[in-house]
Design a protein around this motif. Sequence first.
Motif, PDB file in Angstrom:
ATOM      1  N   ARG A  73       0.836  -1.208   0.000  1.00  0.00           N
ATOM      2  CA  ARG A  73       0.000   0.000   0.000  1.00  0.00           C
ATOM      3  C   ARG A  73       0.869   1.256   0.000  1.00  0.00           C
ATOM      4  O   ARG A  73       1.993   1.240   0.511  1.00  0.00           O
ATOM      5  CB  ARG A  73      -0.924   0.032   1.217  1.00  0.00           C
ATOM      6  N   PRO A  74       0.328   2.361  -0.535  1.00  0.00           N
ATOM      7  CA  PRO A  74       1.026   3.656  -0.391  1.00  0.00           C
ATOM      8  C   PRO A  74       0.860   4.172   1.043  1.00  0.00           C
ATOM      9  O   PRO A  74      -0.139   3.887   1.717  1.00  0.00           O
ATOM     10  CB  PRO A  74       0.327   4.554  -1.406  1.00  0.00           C
ATOM     11  N   ALA A  75       1.818   4.925   1.496  1.00  0.00           N
ATOM     12  CA  ALA A  75       1.779   5.471   2.854  1.00  0.00           C
ATOM     13  C   ALA A  75       2.516   6.810   2.875  1.00  0.00           C
ATOM     14  O   ALA A  75       3.201   7.184   1.917  1.00  0.00           O
ATOM     15  CB  ALA A  75       2.410   4.493   3.849  1.00  0.00           C
ATOM     16  N   ARG A  76       2.352   7.502   3.979  1.00  0.00           N
ATOM     17  CA  ARG A  76       3.022   8.795   4.167  1.00  0.00           C
ATOM     18  C   ARG A  76       3.849   8.750   5.442  1.00  0.00           C
ATOM     19  O   ARG A  76       3.364   8.311   6.491  1.00  0.00           O
ATOM     20  CB  ARG A  76       1.995   9.927   4.259  1.00  0.00           C
TER      21      ARG A  76
ATOM     22  N   VAL B 201       4.768   5.513   9.746  1.00  0.00           N
ATOM     23  CA  VAL B 201       4.064   5.845   8.514  1.00  0.00           C
ATOM     24  C   VAL B 201       2.558   5.825   8.762  1.00  0.00           C
ATOM     25  O   VAL B 201       2.062   5.203   9.704  1.00  0.00           O
ATOM     26  CB  VAL B 201       4.429   4.860   7.377  1.00  0.00           C
ATOM     27  N   GLU B 202       1.865   6.506   7.899  1.00  0.00           N
ATOM     28  CA  GLU B 202       0.402   6.575   7.954  1.00  0.00           C
ATOM     29  C   GLU B 202      -0.131   6.042   6.631  1.00  0.00           C
ATOM     30  O   GLU B 202       0.252   6.514   5.565  1.00  0.00           O
ATOM     31  CB  GLU B 202      -0.029   8.026   8.173  1.00  0.00           C
ATOM     32  N   LEU B 203      -1.009   5.019   6.694  1.00  0.00           N
ATOM     33  CA  LEU B 203      -1.542   4.427   5.483  1.00  0.00           C
ATOM     34  C   LEU B 203      -3.045   4.236   5.619  1.00  0.00           C
ATOM     35  O   LEU B 203      -3.580   4.107   6.718  1.00  0.00           O
ATOM     36  CB  LEU B 203      -0.865   3.096   5.168  1.00  0.00           C
ATOM     37  N   GLU B 204      -3.714   4.272   4.479  1.00  0.00           N
ATOM     38  CA  GLU B 204      -5.163   4.120   4.454  1.00  0.00           C
ATOM     39  C   GLU B 204      -5.513   2.656   4.245  1.00  0.00           C
ATOM     40  O   GLU B 204      -4.959   1.982   3.381  1.00  0.00           O
ATOM     41  CB  GLU B 204      -5.769   4.969   3.349  1.00  0.00           C
ATOM     42  N   THR B 205      -6.466   2.203   5.054  1.00  0.00           N
ATOM     43  CA  THR B 205      -6.963   0.833   4.951  1.00  0.00           C
ATOM     44  C   THR B 205      -8.478   0.889   4.841  1.00  0.00           C
ATOM     45  O   THR B 205      -9.093   1.932   5.084  1.00  0.00           O
ATOM     46  CB  THR B 205      -6.557   0.016   6.192  1.00  0.00           C
TER      47      THR B 205
ATOM     48  N   ARG C 236      -1.619   4.096  11.664  1.00  0.00           N
ATOM     49  CA  ARG C 236      -0.189   4.383  11.742  1.00  0.00           C
ATOM     50  C   ARG C 236       0.554   3.157  12.254  1.00  0.00           C
ATOM     51  O   ARG C 236       0.035   2.447  13.105  1.00  0.00           O
ATOM     52  CB  ARG C 236       0.083   5.575  12.663  1.00  0.00           C
TER      53      ARG C 236
ATOM     54  N   ARG D  73       5.787  10.571   0.517  1.00  0.00           N
ATOM     55  CA  ARG D  73       4.873   9.469   0.218  1.00  0.00           C
ATOM     56  C   ARG D  73       5.707   8.300  -0.305  1.00  0.00           C
ATOM     57  O   ARG D  73       6.495   8.451  -1.231  1.00  0.00           O
ATOM     58  CB  ARG D  73       3.819   9.895  -0.799  1.00  0.00           C
TER      59      ARG D  73
ATOM     60  N   CYS E 299       6.350  -3.717   8.678  1.00  0.00           N
ATOM     61  CA  CYS E 299       6.305  -3.480   7.242  1.00  0.00           C
ATOM     62  C   CYS E 299       7.593  -2.794   6.822  1.00  0.00           C
ATOM     63  O   CYS E 299       8.401  -2.372   7.651  1.00  0.00           O
ATOM     64  CB  CYS E 299       5.083  -2.645   6.850  1.00  0.00           C
TER      65      CYS E 299
END
Length: 269
Positions: free
Chosen positions: A24-27, A39-43, A49, A67, A78
């Motif tokens: 997944r993409p993350a910030r 990191v912060e990722l959308e699920t 986080r 990103r 991860c």
Amino acid sequence: MIAETKTFDAPAALTPVGVASFLRPARIVKCWDDAFFEVELETPDGVRRQNAYLAMAGAGRFSPGARVLVAGESAALCYVIGVLDHPLTEGRAEAVDIPGASAVAVDDRAIEVRDSAGALVFSYAPSENRMTLRAPEGDLVLDAPNGDIMMAAGGDVRVKGGTACGLSAPNISVTAKEANVAIQTATYDGLALTARVHAAKLLFNRLETTAKRTVSRVGRAFSTISEAAHINAERMTVRVRDAWNVRSKRTNMKSVKETVIDGERINLG
């Protein structure tokens, strides 16, 4: 040394049956060091986080807001395996978490740091050639207890106080080619005052001088009084080594008790 880590149970959406894995993409929101981030990722369950290790050789240093592409076996472990963009590449603001600050916004136009109330604390705008440091509430202190503080500017330096400006030091030096001082009311209190000037011009509507003793030494003195001059003294002594000339339209000399004129020769008329 890692001061803080966070772990999460893997959500069901990220752990398929068999070998658990996700991509997944993350910030990046925090950099614990050059190879360990938060990191912060959308699920499907929302934004989460978690910690991530760098798994790229020669990737350089990352900064909060970047990103990246992460892959892992669970939400507790991860790896960063790719870079999607940098905060400055697409010209949009990225928020970075800093304890005590509500947001740090970075884009291609400015860098802004705001406090927990959202007030601007620091900003840097390269396009405007302006950097601002502000204390919205409380004091702003520049302290160098074991060194010097130097303020230098190619243009003007302005100091403005809402109520007062104070300057205190054992020695104060001011050097300028020209100076303009505009003060409505001024008071000088000191032990001694010495002034050395080539020429001085003073303009007063009224000048009042009070002293126990005054001493004047000049090569030549010229006084012009357009109306009248009055001198009140207990005693008055005038000593002239060569000549004393008095010219007037009318002369009136009056003594209550005695008038003495003494000379080798007295000419009247």
